[in-house]
Design an enzyme around this catalytic site. Structure first.
Site, PDB file in Angstrom:
ATOM      1  N   GLU A 154       4.162  -6.581   3.931  1.00  0.00           N
ATOM      2  CA  GLU A 154       3.991  -5.868   5.197  1.00  0.00           C
ATOM      3  C   GLU A 154       5.239  -6.139   6.053  1.00  0.00           C
ATOM      4  O   GLU A 154       5.931  -7.134   5.840  1.00  0.00           O
ATOM      5  CB  GLU A 154       2.745  -6.349   5.940  1.00  0.00           C
ATOM      6  CG  GLU A 154       1.433  -5.796   5.401  1.00  0.00           C
ATOM      7  CD  GLU A 154       1.206  -4.350   5.792  1.00  0.00           C
ATOM      8  OE1 GLU A 154       1.753  -3.910   6.826  1.00  0.00           O
ATOM      9  OE2 GLU A 154       0.473  -3.653   5.074  1.00  0.00           O
ATOM     10  N   GLU A 158      -5.250   1.799   2.680  1.00  0.00           N
ATOM     11  CA  GLU A 158      -5.134   0.550   3.432  1.00  0.00           C
ATOM     12  C   GLU A 158      -5.223   0.802   4.926  1.00  0.00           C
ATOM     13  O   GLU A 158      -5.746  -0.023   5.692  1.00  0.00           O
ATOM     14  CB  GLU A 158      -3.812  -0.144   3.072  1.00  0.00           C
ATOM     15  CG  GLU A 158      -3.653  -1.552   3.644  1.00  0.00           C
ATOM     16  CD  GLU A 158      -3.025  -1.582   5.022  1.00  0.00           C
ATOM     17  OE1 GLU A 158      -3.010  -2.663   5.635  1.00  0.00           O
ATOM     18  OE2 GLU A 158      -2.544  -0.533   5.510  1.00  0.00           O
ATOM     19  N   GLU A 159      -4.710   1.948   5.364  1.00  0.00           N
ATOM     20  CA  GLU A 159      -4.672   2.249   6.797  1.00  0.00           C
ATOM     21  C   GLU A 159      -6.025   2.692   7.349  1.00  0.00           C
ATOM     22  O   GLU A 159      -6.175   2.822   8.568  1.00  0.00           O
ATOM     23  CB  GLU A 159      -3.640   3.357   7.062  1.00  0.00           C
ATOM     24  CG  GLU A 159      -2.204   2.999   6.680  1.00  0.00           C
ATOM     25  CD  GLU A 159      -1.543   2.053   7.660  1.00  0.00           C
ATOM     26  OE1 GLU A 159      -2.239   1.591   8.594  1.00  0.00           O
ATOM     27  OE2 GLU A 159      -0.357   1.774   7.507  1.00  0.00           O
ATOM     28  N   HIS A 204       0.827  -1.210   0.000  1.00  0.00           N
ATOM     29  CA  HIS A 204       0.000   0.000   0.000  1.00  0.00           C
ATOM     30  C   HIS A 204       0.858   1.255   0.000  1.00  0.00           C
ATOM     31  O   HIS A 204       1.983   1.271   0.505  1.00  0.00           O
ATOM     32  CB  HIS A 204      -0.976  -0.002   1.175  1.00  0.00           C
ATOM     33  CG  HIS A 204      -0.342  -0.086   2.526  1.00  0.00           C
ATOM     34  ND1 HIS A 204      -0.038   1.023   3.290  1.00  0.00           N
ATOM     35  CD2 HIS A 204       0.026  -1.152   3.273  1.00  0.00           C
ATOM     36  CE1 HIS A 204       0.482   0.637   4.441  1.00  0.00           C
ATOM     37  NE2 HIS A 204       0.544  -0.676   4.467  1.00  0.00           N
ATOM     38  N   ASP A 216       6.451   0.554   7.000  1.00  0.00           N
ATOM     39  CA  ASP A 216       5.072   0.151   6.735  1.00  0.00           C
ATOM     40  C   ASP A 216       4.419   1.141   5.782  1.00  0.00           C
ATOM     41  O   ASP A 216       3.887   2.165   6.207  1.00  0.00           O
ATOM     42  CB  ASP A 216       4.310   0.076   8.057  1.00  0.00           C
ATOM     43  CG  ASP A 216       2.896  -0.466   7.926  1.00  0.00           C
ATOM     44  OD1 ASP A 216       2.514  -0.884   6.821  1.00  0.00           O
ATOM     45  OD2 ASP A 216       2.167  -0.461   8.937  1.00  0.00           O
ATOM     46  N   ASP A 260      -0.301   4.336   1.217  1.00  0.00           N
ATOM     47  CA  ASP A 260      -0.644   5.306   2.241  1.00  0.00           C
ATOM     48  C   ASP A 260       0.100   5.043   3.546  1.00  0.00           C
ATOM     49  O   ASP A 260       0.587   3.937   3.803  1.00  0.00           O
ATOM     50  CB  ASP A 260      -2.150   5.337   2.483  1.00  0.00           C
ATOM     51  CG  ASP A 260      -2.709   4.006   2.948  1.00  0.00           C
ATOM     52  OD1 ASP A 260      -2.237   2.962   2.471  1.00  0.00           O
ATOM     53  OD2 ASP A 260      -3.624   4.006   3.801  1.00  0.00           O
TER      54      ASP A 260
END
Length: 239
Positions: free
Chosen positions: A152, A128-129, A65, A96, A67
């Site tokens: 991840e 995603e967050e 991701h 992350d 974001d």
């Protein structure tokens, strides 16, 4: 250009403050890099899908991701300055999960001419967050792949299962009045009802059943909202 300098590119990407919901600049950066690498891309909002191989045959999806969460307190350097210091990149999102973004882009750059049967896809998603709306858009467009690898930070351990998330909302309704007249006016505080109900429950619940790798599921209260003014008894509460 068929390969990238991962250290330099990771610093460039981390210098873009792509807080969840504001990933447009990071998505533009990915598409520009993919153009230099000769990789085909598709834009879905602020998510980017990168393709290699043929459209027929099995499909393997790589996913990470774009974001990040907002930078909190306690940083000893600008979180979006993104400089390597003593072999470590100090930046929001370096771990992350922009390191995974760059690793997977590097893999596609190396493998794009070797995928002969099937398709290798990379989905770099937005939000995603928060809501995971980016992955929802990707699956709606592509359908489910035959297999997938998600990038991840796991300490380089392969993780084969991950807990899901369900958000439950409990609501209470009451009857409001001015706080100065609670002794003389009929009212029912939704805040008091919510707190009373919550206090009668355990700190957390362990749900029935057990996953063979993840263990038992738990349920815990996390956010209580009630009241809008200091001088009004609240008639609604939400947990």
């Amino acid at each position: 250009m068929s390969s990238i300098d991962p250290r330099a590119r990771l610093a460039e990407l981390c210098a873009i403050p792509s807080v969840s919901g504001e990933e447009g600049e990071a998505a533009d950066w990915v598409q520009n890099l993919c153009g230099d690498l000769g990789l085909e891309t598709q834009r879905l909002g602020d998510s980017v899908v990168v393709r290699a191989g043929r459209k027929q045959g099995p499909r393997l999806l790589l996913n990470s991701h774009l974001d990040v969460v907002p930078a909190g307190e306690g940083w000893r350097a600008d979180p979006f300055d993104a400089r390597w210091r003593d072999g470590r990149l100090v930046a929001r999102g370096a771990n992350d999960a922009k390191a995974s973004v760059i690793a997977m882009l590097s893999a596609l750059a190396e493998l794009k001419d070797e995928v002969m049967d099937g398709q290798l896809l990379l989905a770099l998603t937005a939000q995603e967050e928060t809501s995971n709306a980016g992955m929802d858009a990707v699956i709606a467009e592509l359908g489910l792949p035959d297999g997938a690898v998600t990038g991840e930070p796991t300490g380089l351990e392969v993780v084969r299962a991950q807990s899901g998330l369900a958000v439950l909302v409990a609501e209470w309704a009451g009857k409001s009045c001015h706080a100065a007249h609670v002794a003389t006016v009929e009212h029912e505080s939704a805040l008091r009802a919510a707190v009373t109900a919550l206090a009668a429950q355990p700190e957390f619940w362990i749900l029935p059943g057990e996953h063979p790798e993840l263990g038992k599921s738990t349920l815990a209260p996390t956010v209580l909202r009630s009241g809008t003014r200091h001088n009004v008894v609240p008639d609604r509460a939400e947990l």
